[in-house]
Design an enzyme around this catalytic site. Structure first.
Site, PDB file in Angstrom:
ATOM      1  N   ARG A   1     -61.903  53.147  20.054  1.00  0.00           N
ATOM      2  CA  ARG A   1     -60.731  52.968  19.197  1.00  0.00           C
ATOM      3  C   ARG A   1     -60.604  54.071  18.153  1.00  0.00           C
ATOM      4  NH1 ARG A   1     -58.685  47.741  19.488  1.00  0.00           N
ATOM      5  NH2 ARG A   1     -57.704  47.988  17.472  1.00  0.00           N
TER       6      ARG A   1
ATOM      7  N   GLU B   1     -55.320  65.775  27.993  1.00  0.00           N
ATOM      8  CA  GLU B   1     -56.071  64.874  27.117  1.00  0.00           C
ATOM      9  C   GLU B   1     -57.542  65.228  27.037  1.00  0.00           C
ATOM     10  OE1 GLU B   1     -54.378  60.377  27.267  1.00  0.00           O
ATOM     11  OE2 GLU B   1     -55.018  61.151  29.191  1.00  0.00           O
TER      12      GLU B   1
ATOM     13  N   LYS C   1     -53.543  63.837  32.053  1.00  0.00           N
ATOM     14  CA  LYS C   1     -55.003  63.676  32.173  1.00  0.00           C
ATOM     15  C   LYS C   1     -55.690  64.981  31.796  1.00  0.00           C
ATOM     16  CE  LYS C   1     -55.337  60.372  32.092  1.00  0.00           C
ATOM     17  NZ  LYS C   1     -54.409  59.427  31.864  1.00  0.00           N
TER      18      LYS C   1
ATOM     19  N   GLU D   1     -48.457  62.353  34.986  1.00  0.00           N
ATOM     20  CA  GLU D   1     -49.737  61.713  34.690  1.00  0.00           C
ATOM     21  C   GLU D   1     -50.898  62.691  34.942  1.00  0.00           C
ATOM     22  OE1 GLU D   1     -50.690  59.329  33.074  1.00  0.00           O
ATOM     23  OE2 GLU D   1     -52.684  58.839  33.787  1.00  0.00           O
TER      24      GLU D   1
ATOM     25  N   ASN E   1     -58.393  47.766   9.750  1.00  0.00           N
ATOM     26  CA  ASN E   1     -57.709  48.464  10.840  1.00  0.00           C
ATOM     27  C   ASN E   1     -56.211  48.241  10.626  1.00  0.00           C
ATOM     28  OD1 ASN E   1     -57.024  47.434  14.226  1.00  0.00           O
ATOM     29  ND2 ASN E   1     -56.738  49.443  13.350  1.00  0.00           N
ATOM     30  N   GLY E   2     -55.463  49.338  10.525  1.00  0.00           N
ATOM     31  CA  GLY E   2     -54.022  49.205  10.307  1.00  0.00           C
ATOM     32  C   GLY E   2     -53.561  50.203   9.263  1.00  0.00           C
TER      33      GLY E   2
ATOM     34  N   CYS F   1     -59.107  52.641  14.988  1.00  0.00           N
ATOM     35  CA  CYS F   1     -60.054  51.996  14.085  1.00  0.00           C
ATOM     36  C   CYS F   1     -60.544  50.696  14.705  1.00  0.00           C
ATOM     37  CB  CYS F   1     -59.495  51.688  12.709  1.00  0.00           C
ATOM     38  SG  CYS F   1     -59.045  53.129  11.772  1.00  0.00           S
TER      39      CYS F   1
ATOM     40  N   LYS G   1     -57.905  55.184  21.969  1.00  0.00           N
ATOM     41  CA  LYS G   1     -57.479  54.441  23.147  1.00  0.00           C
ATOM     42  C   LYS G   1     -56.394  53.428  22.803  1.00  0.00           C
ATOM     43  CE  LYS G   1     -58.777  52.803  27.430  1.00  0.00           C
ATOM     44  NZ  LYS G   1     -57.956  53.805  28.102  1.00  0.00           N
TER      45      LYS G   1
ATOM     46  N   TRP H   1     -60.316  56.035  12.984  1.00  0.00           N
ATOM     47  CA  TRP H   1     -59.381  57.037  13.506  1.00  0.00           C
ATOM     48  C   TRP H   1     -58.465  57.314  12.325  1.00  0.00           C
ATOM     49  CZ3 TRP H   1     -54.135  57.735  14.253  1.00  0.00           C
ATOM     50  CH2 TRP H   1     -53.759  58.721  15.175  1.00  0.00           C
TER      51      TRP H   1
ATOM     52  N   HIS I   1     -35.348  75.821  36.748  1.00  0.00           N
ATOM     53  CA  HIS I   1     -34.534  75.877  35.538  1.00  0.00           C
ATOM     54  C   HIS I   1     -35.371  76.204  34.297  1.00  0.00           C
ATOM     55  CE1 HIS I   1     -31.139  74.452  37.810  1.00  0.00           C
ATOM     56  NE2 HIS I   1     -31.852  73.433  38.255  1.00  0.00           N
TER      57      HIS I   1
HETATM   58  C1  G6P Z   1     -53.078  56.011  23.894  1.00  0.00           C
HETATM   59  C2  G6P Z   1     -54.127  56.144  24.972  1.00  0.00           C
HETATM   60  C3  G6P Z   1     -53.439  56.308  26.331  1.00  0.00           C
HETATM   61  C4  G6P Z   1     -52.487  55.158  26.584  1.00  0.00           C
HETATM   62  C5  G6P Z   1     -51.469  54.994  25.442  1.00  0.00           C
HETATM   63  C6  G6P Z   1     -50.695  53.699  25.574  1.00  0.00           C
HETATM   64  O1  G6P Z   1     -52.399  57.200  23.742  1.00  0.00           O
HETATM   65  O2  G6P Z   1     -54.969  57.250  24.712  1.00  0.00           O
HETATM   66  O3  G6P Z   1     -54.428  56.337  27.347  1.00  0.00           O
HETATM   67  O4  G6P Z   1     -51.797  55.387  27.769  1.00  0.00           O
HETATM   68  O5  G6P Z   1     -52.162  54.938  24.192  1.00  0.00           O
HETATM   69  O6  G6P Z   1     -51.591  52.630  25.428  1.00  0.00           O
HETATM   70  P1  G6P Z   1     -51.389  51.200  26.045  1.00  0.00           P
HETATM   71  O7  G6P Z   1     -52.643  50.458  25.667  1.00  0.00           O
HETATM   72  O8  G6P Z   1     -50.176  50.624  25.403  1.00  0.00           O
HETATM   73  O9  G6P Z   1     -51.242  51.333  27.504  1.00  0.00           O
END
Ligand code: G6P
Length: 615
Positions: A27, A495, A492, A488, A101-102, A2, A610, A75, A511
């Site tokens: 956001r 996501e 990617k 990672e 927001n919250g 948000c 994000k 969000w 395993h």
């Molecule tokens: C969300 C984002 C990720 C990020 C994670 C942690 O899930 O989509 O890209 O890695 O939060 O966020 P931060 O801002 O704490 O790195």
């Protein structure tokens, strides 16, 4: 998670707010809405399910005049994304509007109490409860908006950044924050508020970062007033100068923010190490570490807390710190840390890694570590965010605003800063020799050129991506430093393409995951010629002998893997601890193009946000 924005001044508020929402859309982007100052006795509220562009369409032909307003991009937490649940929310009489927001944890009890008082609710949100409560208090206490907001917030448990306006006062916005970020932009005869500084960039260059448990009253043509929520006394506040430029917030000719952020990694990594590596690589200086020499000398252990991609960077940091500092390192998901009965002492260094600096779980982990007396060190990208303000010391990664939801340049920046930290602390502790510092330091200085070289794989990766858009499952394997790189890479892909992908330590494949391998399931193997190369060759053979396709990330000139793997992506050789930076770039591009060819919205993948400011 948000985004909120507000404006009061001489410009058309709608234009400022829409531009602000677009910058905050990373956001959350399931619905958006706007409330403009009262006109003909009514606040004008427009909302739309979907993106900010959907809101713009919904508003076409409507009256958007006025110089005061608040807006929100959502969000969803409470209630599905639709027009009713979208913010701003109005009080029963329609005289007060709020954006939030919250999350409000005790909204259920408050809602029942308000229903008993005759209030009715249109939405399923916690936010509507707050605005009704504000109205209830205002009527009951016959007080002004500021006092009503303050009193209502005293009854609230949870996290919030809010902006509230009133139909009968087109000259005031009341804001408050607790555990959710809020920045106020201060201009000539105009003021803004926003969840982060990005909506303010280009309009005003002075900002005030509101602290937790503070409220502010923003009045037209009057100086900003900041007060303590607790005592109602004026609080001191610093006016800071914004360093961000508009260009940093635009796509700069790229089709998406994510592609721009992948391609700008050479420049951003240069910014990240600037002034931190001296003497031709032989000295690494991080002031956050140097100024706390004693802590690093006397530490018994390091615990790293983080979420998502930052957690993957933490796993790489563990290897590097253990290697350079000879200190045991544990890595914890911030969300699990405080529920695992952590044993933390004042001899521990707790490192919190976060791109946004606002992740609720990471902030909560920091609080716990501080309460137990640990020295808490933050590694963050967003300047002025909550994490750098709540840690004892720290380092910014300085890679510029990251807007694509999937983290790319922040990841390589985090690994870079963790390496610098390990080298600097290792020098202080006398656990790393100068030759090694120089070798890694020089490779870091050279990294922009190295990553530029890797980016030349773009064309080859596009072709590869076309070959593999069919896949429903992917396996990513790596060992040692590159097990987290595999995690990672898989994240990617998941996501942004919505393809199921798993990252695994290569030797663990036998395993379990080996049972999944067939001709339909490609395996990406990160196999630089490092100390574990021979072992990973065995894993590649195991995949091949079961009919699986292998895409291998290898060092230039590796002929033996060319014979084994179906496709090889060649990267330059760097010291082993830096291979995750170099190997993650082709994985970012592979995920990017597969997602693109599947027609996904790469910058705003479904369901993600994000900045995750809720637990
Ligand atoms: C969300 C984002 C990720 C990020 C994670 C942690 O899930 O989509 O890209 O890695 O939060 O966020 P931060 O801002 O704490 O790195």
């Amino acid at each position: 998670m948000c985004g909120i924005v507000g404006y009061i001044g001489n410009r058309n508020a709608y234009d400022v707010l829409i531009q602000g929402l677009k910058r905050l859309e990373y956001r959350g982007y399931d619905s958006a809405g706007i409330a403009l100052e009262g006109f003909d006795g009514q606040l004008r509220v427009y909302k739309a399910k979907g993106k900010v562009s959907d809101l713009e369409k919904a508003v076409e032909g409507k009256d958007v005049t006025g110089t005061l307003g608040i807006a929100h991009t959502r969000w969803a937490t409470h209630g599905v994304p639709n027009n009713v649940n979208a913010h701003p929310h109005l009080s029963q009489s329609g005289s007060i509007a709020i954006v939030h927001n919250g999350t409000i944890e005790n909204y259920g009890v408050l809602k029942e109490a308000l229903i008993r008082e005759g209030y009715t609710f249109k939405s399923e949100t916690d936010t509507e409860v707050l605005v009704q409560l504000i109205e209830y208090v205002k009527v009951k206490n016959k007080c002004g908006l500021f006092d009503a907001v303050r009193e209502a917030l005293h009854q609230i448990e949870g996290a919030y950044a809010i902006a509230v306006i009133e139909r009968d006062d087109p000259d005031t916005i009341v804001v408050a924050r607790k555990s959710s970020p809020l920045v106020i932009g201060v201009g000539e005869n105009e003021t803004m508020l926003a969840s982060d500084a990005t909506p303010i960039v280009g309009l005003m260059d002075k900002v005030v970062y509101l602290k937790d448990d503070e409220m502010a009253v923003i009045r037209r043509d009057k100086p900003l007033q900041v007060l303590s929520l607790e005592t109602n006394h004026p609080s001191d506040f610093d006016i800071q100068t914004l360093k961000m430029s508009v260009a940093e917030l635009e796509k700069g000719g790229y089709e998406t923010f994510m592609l721009k952020e992948i391609f700008e990694q050479p420049d951003r990594l240069r910014d990240c190490v600037r002034g931190r590596i001296l003497d031709d690589g032989a000295q690494v200086v991080l002031s956050g570490v140097r100024d706390n020499r004693k802590r690093f000398l006397e530490a018994n252990r390091v615990v790293i807390v983080a979420c998502g991609t930052s957690w993957h960077a933490a796993l790489i940091g563990k290897h590097i710190i253990q290697d350079m500092c000879k200190l045991p390192v544990e890595v914890e998901y911030a969300s699990e840390f405080r529920y695992s009965g952590p044993i933390i002492t004042d001899k521990d260094i707790v490192i919190a890694i976060s791109q946004s600096g606002e992740t609720a779980d990471t902030l909560a982990a920091i609080q716990l570590a501080k309460n137990k007396g640990a020295f808490v060190y933050g590694i963050c990208n967003v300047v002025g965010a909550s994490i750098p303000r709540n840690t004892d010391s720290g380092t910014y990664i300085h890679v510029g605003p990251e807007i694509g939801v999937a983290s790319t340049k922040a990841f390589t920046g985090q690994v870079t800063v963790l390496t610098l930290l390990a080298l600097c602390a290792g020098q202080i502790r006398g656990t790393v020799d100068e030759e090694k510092v120089r070798m890694v330091g020089q490779a870091l200085m050279q990294m922009p050129e190295t990553v530029k070289e890797v980016l030349k794989l773009d064309g080859q990766i596009q072709q590869l991506a076309r070959t593999f858009t069919y896949a429903h499952n992917f396996l990513y394997l790596g060992r040692g430093y590159n097990y987290p790189t595999a995690l990672e890479g898989a994240l990617k892909l998941k996501e942004i393409s919505y393809i199921h992908a798993e990252g695994y330590p290569a030797a663990e494949m036998k395993h379990g995951p080996i049972a999944l391998i067939d001709s339909e399931m490609p395996t990406v193997v990160i196999a630089p010629t490092d100390s574990l190369y021979d072992k990973i060759v065995n894993n590649v053979q195991q995949v091949k002998s079961r009919g699986g396709a292998v895409i291998a990330i290898v060092n230039k000139g590796n002929a033996s893997m060319q014979d084994m793997a179906d496709y090889c992506l060649e990267i330059p050789e760097v010291p082993e601890c830096l291979t995750p930076i170099v190997a993650s770039v082709p994985l970012q591009l592979l995920a990017y193009y597969i997602a693109k060819y599947k027609g996904r919205n790469v910058d705003q993948p479904r369901n993600l946000a994000k900045s995750v400011t809720v637990e």
